[in-house]
Design an enzyme around this catalytic site. Structure first.
Site, PDB file in Angstrom:
ATOM      1  N   HIS A 111       0.858  -1.186   0.000  1.00 15.39           N
ATOM      2  CA  HIS A 111       0.000   0.000   0.000  1.00 15.39           C
ATOM      3  C   HIS A 111       0.895   1.237   0.000  1.00 15.39           C
ATOM      4  CE1 HIS A 111      -3.655   2.322   0.656  1.00 15.39           C
ATOM      5  NE2 HIS A 111      -3.002   3.014   1.568  1.00 15.39           N
ATOM      6  N   GLU A 176       8.429   1.045  -3.061  1.00 19.02           N
ATOM      7  CA  GLU A 176       7.562  -0.149  -3.040  1.00 19.02           C
ATOM      8  C   GLU A 176       8.312  -1.329  -3.657  1.00 19.02           C
ATOM      9  OE1 GLU A 176       3.622   0.340  -4.692  1.00 19.02           O
ATOM     10  OE2 GLU A 176       3.633   2.463  -4.167  1.00 19.02           O
TER      11      GLU A 176
HETATM   12  C1  GRF Z   1       1.055   0.699  -6.405  1.00 15.83           C
HETATM   13  O1  GRF Z   1       1.239   2.066  -6.114  1.00 15.83           O
HETATM   14  C2  GRF Z   1       0.542   0.000  -5.185  1.00 15.83           C
HETATM   15  O2  GRF Z   1       0.982   0.585  -3.981  1.00 15.83           O
HETATM   16  C3  GRF Z   1      -0.942   0.179  -5.299  1.00 15.83           C
HETATM   17  O3  GRF Z   1      -1.221   0.119  -6.680  1.00 15.83           O
HETATM   18  C4  GRF Z   1      -0.074   0.479  -7.414  1.00 15.83           C
HETATM   19  C5  GRF Z   1       0.241  -0.673  -8.317  1.00 15.83           C
HETATM   20  O4  GRF Z   1       1.198  -0.301  -9.215  1.00 15.83           O
HETATM   21  N1  GRF Z   1      -1.626  -0.864  -4.575  1.00 15.83           N
HETATM   22  P1  GRF Z   1       1.788  -1.437 -10.195  1.00 15.83           P
HETATM   23  O5  GRF Z   1       0.604  -2.041 -10.924  1.00 15.83           O
HETATM   24  O6  GRF Z   1       2.495  -2.453  -9.340  1.00 15.83           O
HETATM   25  O7  GRF Z   1       2.711  -0.655 -11.073  1.00 15.83           O
END
Ligand code: GRF
Length: 220
Positions: A111, A176
């Site tokens: 998240h 992330e």
């Molecule tokens: C990411 O920002 C994640 O935190 C949120 O959705 C986005 C997904 O991005 N849950 P991706 O599809 O992995 O590029």
């Protein structure tokens, strides 16, 4: 080192999926993506899976009469591919009791906020509008709530004065990609011990990570 069989659920571009694939292919993540499942038929992440020769399926939630039927199909496919750990990588559907009971404390989500702050959607705009100085991202085990399960790892990302939602989102996304693979690797090394809400990580140096992040910097 044990190789953890992953099932990755996506709804969009799949940059988190790509980061996991890259770490695996670089030999830095003891896991294998057994199947990629998208609830969105034309999700960009499916192309990424195809480029890496990964098994992939579309399970369009709109075609199922209930969430339970939709999740039963997800569970069937995940089990068919021998998945142990389910990775929600930008999967935009809430997880219900069917999927949760099939994979207890074996579903991880990313998240783009420092939970429990800013759960739900429109996260980056809310972070900018609220004027927080530190935003970030969280990897957590999924429970029956929304973005509410036991937290495994977090990264704090400063919010810059000229940040808009897109600029902040991009800087958080880069983190992330780092922490999601780290969380999966800790799972692969069997170093995650969940007690209630808390996740104890075995073998972490007690003196590590004592630095603090202050934004704007005190020297500014
Ligand atoms: C990411 O920002 C994640 O935190 C949120 O959705 C986005 C997904 O991005 N849950 P991706 O599809 O992995 O590029």
């Amino acid at each position: 080192m044990r190789i953890v069989p992953l099932g990755v659920l996506i709804s969009g571009g799949g940059s988190n999926l790509q980061a996991i694939i890259d770490q695996i292919e670089a030999g830095r993540l003891s896991a294998a993506v057994r199947v990629v499942i998208s609830n969105v038929p034309d999700a960009g992440g499916l192309k990424r899976a195809e480029r890496h020769g990964l098994a992939r399926q579309v399970v369009d939630h709109r075609l199922f009469p209930s969430r339970q039927d939709f999740e039963a199909e997800l569970v069937r496919i995940l089990n068919e591919h021998g998945v142990e750990l389910v990775i929600l990588a930008g999967f935009m559907r809430l997880v219900g009791p069917s999927l949760l009971s099939a994979f207890p404390n074996r579903i991880m989500n990313i998240h783009p906020a420092l939970l429990p702050s800013f759960p739900g959607v429109h996260v980056w705009q809310n972070e900018v509008d609220h004027g927080v100085k530190l935003a970030g991202c969280t990897v957590h085990f999924v429970d029956q709530g929304t973005d509410s399960g036991p937290i495994i790892i977090q990264a704090a990302v400063p919010v810059l004065d000229d940040d808009d939602a897109d600029g902040l989102a991009a800087r958080i996304l880069a983190q992330e990609h780092r922490i999601f693979s780290k969380a999966i690797q800790l799972y692969a090394e069997d170093r995650l011990e969940v007690t209630g809400r808390r996740v104890h990580i075995r073998g972490v140096d007690p003196n590590a990570g004592r630095g603090v992040l202050i934004h704007p910097p005190l020297e500014a």
